[in-house]
Write an enzyme that holds these catalytic residues in place. Sequence first.
Site, PDB file in Angstrom:
ATOM      1  N   GLY A 122       7.137  13.410  12.814  1.00 19.20           N
ATOM      2  CA  GLY A 122       6.748  14.498  11.919  1.00 19.20           C
ATOM      3  C   GLY A 122       7.703  14.782  10.776  1.00 19.20           C
ATOM      4  O   GLY A 122       7.360  15.478   9.834  1.00 19.20           O
ATOM      5  N   LEU A 123       8.930  14.235  10.853  1.00 16.13           N
ATOM      6  CA  LEU A 123       9.894  14.521   9.786  1.00 16.13           C
ATOM      7  C   LEU A 123      10.150  13.299   8.921  1.00 16.13           C
ATOM      8  O   LEU A 123      11.017  13.293   8.067  1.00 16.13           O
ATOM      9  CB  LEU A 123      11.216  15.012  10.389  1.00 16.13           C
ATOM     10  CG  LEU A 123      11.100  16.304  11.189  1.00 16.13           C
ATOM     11  CD1 LEU A 123      12.406  16.626  11.882  1.00 16.13           C
ATOM     12  CD2 LEU A 123      10.687  17.459  10.281  1.00 16.13           C
ATOM     13  N   SER A 125      11.077  10.066   9.939  1.00 13.14           N
ATOM     14  CA  SER A 125      12.265   9.273  10.233  1.00 13.14           C
ATOM     15  C   SER A 125      12.045   7.817   9.832  1.00 13.14           C
ATOM     16  O   SER A 125      13.007   7.107   9.525  1.00 13.14           O
ATOM     17  CB  SER A 125      12.635   9.366  11.710  1.00 13.14           C
ATOM     18  OG  SER A 125      11.518   9.112  12.495  1.00 13.14           O
ATOM     19  N   SER A 126      10.795   7.359   9.787  1.00 11.96           N
ATOM     20  CA  SER A 126      10.552   5.954   9.397  1.00 11.96           C
ATOM     21  C   SER A 126      11.038   5.717   7.976  1.00 11.96           C
ATOM     22  O   SER A 126      11.806   4.787   7.718  1.00 11.96           O
ATOM     23  CB  SER A 126       9.065   5.601   9.427  1.00 11.96           C
ATOM     24  OG  SER A 126       8.478   6.026  10.585  1.00 11.96           O
ATOM     25  N   ASP A 170       6.795  10.897   1.616  1.00  7.30           N
ATOM     26  CA  ASP A 170       8.034  10.929   2.402  1.00  7.30           C
ATOM     27  C   ASP A 170       9.209  10.376   1.600  1.00  7.30           C
ATOM     28  O   ASP A 170      10.266  11.003   1.483  1.00  7.30           O
ATOM     29  CB  ASP A 170       7.883  10.087   3.680  1.00  7.30           C
ATOM     30  CG  ASP A 170       6.675  10.495   4.496  1.00  7.30           C
ATOM     31  OD1 ASP A 170       6.198  11.620   4.293  1.00  7.30           O
ATOM     32  OD2 ASP A 170       6.214   9.689   5.319  1.00  7.30           O
TER      33      ASP A 170
END
Length: 399
Positions: A122-123, A125-126, A170
Site C-alpha cells: 500500500g505504500l 515499496s516496489s 508511485d
Amino acid sequence: MDPTACISAYRQAFRQEPQAISFCPYRVSPLGTHVDHQGGPVHGFAIDQGITIAYEADPAGRVTLRSENFPGQLCFSLDEIPGTKLGDWGDHLRGAALLLSRRQRLWVGLTAFIRGTMPIGGLSSSASVIIAFLEALCRLNRVELSDRELIDLAQAVENQYVGVNCGKLDQSCEVLGRKDQLLYLDTLDDSFELIPTPTRMKPYGIAVFFSGLSRSLAGSGYNLRLDECRAAGYSLMAYAGLPYGAFADTRLRAVPREVFHAYRDRLPEAWARRAEHYYSEAARVEAGTAAWRAGDLEQYGQLIFQSGHSVIHSYECGCEQLITLYEILRDTPGIYGGCFSGAGFKGCCMALIDPEQRDTIEHRVAQQYLRAYPQLEGLYSFHLCHSADGIHEQRRFGQ
Ligand code: GLA
C-alpha cells in the site's frame, strides 16, 4: 531517513562496512487513486519512511543482495541477468538492473542489504526499492539519469519485467515529492505542480493503518481493473463514432465525460462502474486542488472519504478487512479523511488526521479493528508519518 539499522544489518550479514547508502521514500496518495493508468490527474506525497539500501561496490560485476523483509540471499551477474521474472523478491531488482543495462553499460555490481521501515503493501515499496536500487547502480557506474528518466525507467521495470501495468503515480511521488507540499501530477503529459501547504491550514499528520495483510500487486486484480477501464473507453469511443487506435493504448482520459454519460447504459455494468470511478475521481482531484490551495482541510478530507467510497463501490477493489478499516476511519473523530492507500488489494489505509488527537485515534481504530479481526493482533499496526522530500532533493545535494 535514519540508515543506522540498515548499516548494522549490513555489517552483520556481510562482516564488512558498507561504502554508501541509497534511500527512497514511500508514498501516499490521498486523491487520484486508480486514475494514473488512465491518463488522469493525481495527488501525492513522499513520506518520511522508506527503503534504505546499504552497499559496497563489486568490481567483478556481481550483485549480491539480502533483505530484512525476505529470506535468503540473491546473486546474479550483471552480464547474465535473467530476461524474465523468476517469481521471487529479486524480480524488481533484476528487472531494474536489466532495463538499466539495456540503456547504459554496467560493469560495477554491488553487495547490498535492503531494509524497509514499514510493513509491505500500500505504500509502494516496489517502486521505492526499484528507485533506490537504480540510484545505487547509477552511482557506481557513473550513469546520470534525469528525474523523468528515472521515473519512466522505474515504471518500465514494473510494466515490462514484473508484469504490473501500473501508472506513474508511485514513482513520481517518490522522486518529485517535497516536504509540506502536495504533488499535483497530470499523468497525461507528466506536467506537475508542488502546491505548498497554506500557512492558515490546520496541522495534519499522515496516518497509516496497516491491515495486517500483505500482498504484492503482481497476481492481484490490478491488471484486470485496468483492462476493464480500457474496455469501457474503447467501447465508448466506438459508440460515439470517435476515432480510436490500438486497444492497449486506450485511456479514459481521451473520452469526454459527456460521451460516458450518453452511452453509459450500453456498457456492461462492471465496465460502467470503473469508468464512473475514473470521471468522479478526476473531478475530486480538481476539487481537492482548490480545497488545498484554500487551506480547507475539512473539505479536502471529505473528498478523500468520497474517493474511498468510490474505490469500494465503483472500482470494486479492497478486501473485507480493508473495507472495515475504511469504515472505522470514517466514523473516528479527528480524522479529516481516509481511504485505501495505493491499489487497495490488501495492505493499508491512509488518513490525514489531527495530530493532537493521535493517541485517541490510534487507540480507537485498533480497538475496533481488532474486535472485528482478533486474529490480526500483532500484525495490524498504526504509524504516524509526515510528508518528506522525494529523492530529487537528495540528488540535488549529492547525498
Ligand atoms: C498502485 C500503482 C499505481 C496506482 C495506484 C492506485 O500503487 O502502482 O500506479 O495505480 O496503485 O492509485
